[in-house]
Write a protein that holds these residues in place. Structure first.
Motif, short mmCIF file in Angstrom:
data_model
loop_
_atom_site.label_atom_id
_atom_site.label_comp_id
_atom_site.label_asym_id
_atom_site.label_seq_id
_atom_site.Cartn_x
_atom_site.Cartn_y
_atom_site.Cartn_z
N GLY A 1 4.65 2.92 -2.07
CA GLY A 1 4.50 1.50 -1.71
C GLY A 1 4.29 0.38 -2.59
N GLU A 2 4.02 0.81 -3.77
CA GLU A 2 3.61 -0.10 -5.04
C GLU A 2 5.04 -0.89 -5.20
OE1 GLU A 2 1.89 -0.12 -9.36
OE2 GLU A 2 1.59 1.55 -8.28
N VAL A 3 5.17 -1.78 -5.69
CA VAL A 3 6.28 -2.76 -6.22
C VAL A 3 6.23 -2.40 -7.74
CG1 VAL A 3 7.44 -4.82 -6.50
CG2 VAL A 3 6.14 -4.26 -4.25
N ASP B 1 10.51 -1.18 -4.59
CA ASP B 1 9.44 -0.66 -3.85
C ASP B 1 9.39 0.76 -4.51
OD1 ASP B 1 8.41 1.63 -2.08
OD2 ASP B 1 7.87 -0.32 -0.94
N SER B 2 8.44 1.42 -4.87
CA SER B 2 8.23 2.68 -5.56
C SER B 2 8.93 3.68 -4.45
CB SER B 2 6.87 3.05 -5.89
OG SER B 2 6.02 3.15 -4.68
N ARG B 3 8.87 3.61 -3.31
CA ARG B 3 9.62 4.45 -2.37
C ARG B 3 10.93 4.63 -2.06
NH1 ARG B 3 5.35 3.73 2.15
NH2 ARG B 3 6.21 1.61 1.67
N ALA C 1 14.56 5.34 -6.70
CA ALA C 1 14.97 4.52 -7.79
C ALA C 1 14.31 4.43 -8.97
CB ALA C 1 15.34 3.21 -7.07
N VAL C 2 13.19 4.63 -8.94
CA VAL C 2 12.27 4.43 -10.21
C VAL C 2 12.58 5.57 -11.13
CG1 VAL C 2 10.48 2.91 -9.21
CG2 VAL C 2 10.24 5.53 -9.04
#
Length: 165
Positions: free
Chosen positions: A9-11, A28-30, A74-75
């Motif tokens: 949930g971290e940006v 969003d990390s997810r 995506a990250v």
């Protein structure tokens, strides 16, 4: 969790290259890679079918390797090069593989086609597909529910210069 891994949930900032174009985005990390490509970059040629990595409709290339974008965040594309089906015809002209798919009627509804094309692209970059069995192996990670695989097999052999008829 290490200091470098974002919490759920971290940006986070994402710097990646998609179809040769660099992008720097805050995500969003997810967020999945598929949703990033489709929703953020509007590259809607990548389709979402099962969203479990089974059907292969979401296949893209990450540093040249076929991956399921529905299973990647995506990250995870940070610092990597992503290629989508849109990269195969950047000027609007079909590439030889796409032409072969068209000529061999390897497309019916087209929903799964982008995934097949990306899997086939990875294989063809490694070298020509020499036999029908090898072509079926290349296509085995993707599922089409409305057409047979014979046209796709023939298209791969055509692009590889194999005369099977």
């Amino acid at each position: 969790m290490t200091e470098q891994e974002p919490a759920p949930g971290e940006v986070v900032r994402l710097a990646t290259t998609v179809n040769g174009r660099p992008y720097e985005e805050v995500v969003d990390s997810r967020l999945t890679l598929a949703d990033f490509l489709r929703g953020r970059l509007r590259l809607t040629g990548t389709h979402l079918g099962c969203e479990h990595g089974v059907c292969g409709a979401c296949t893209v290339l990450l540093d040249g390797a076929a991956v399921r974008s529905c299973l990647m965040l995506a990250v995870q594309a940070e610092g990597h090069a992503v290629e989508t089906v849109e990269s195969l015809a950047p000027d609007g002209e079909l590439n030889p593989l796409q032409e072969a798919f068209s000529a061999r009627h390897a497309v019916q509804c087209g929903f799964c086609t982008s995934g097949f094309l990306m899997s086939a692209t990875e294989a063809l970059r490694a070298g020509p597909v020499r036999t029908e069995e090898e072509a079926r192996d290349v296509l085995s990670g993707n599922i089409c529910r409305c057409t047979g695989y014979a046209g796709m097999v023939r298209a791969l052999l055509d692009v590889s210069g194999v005369d099977g008829e």
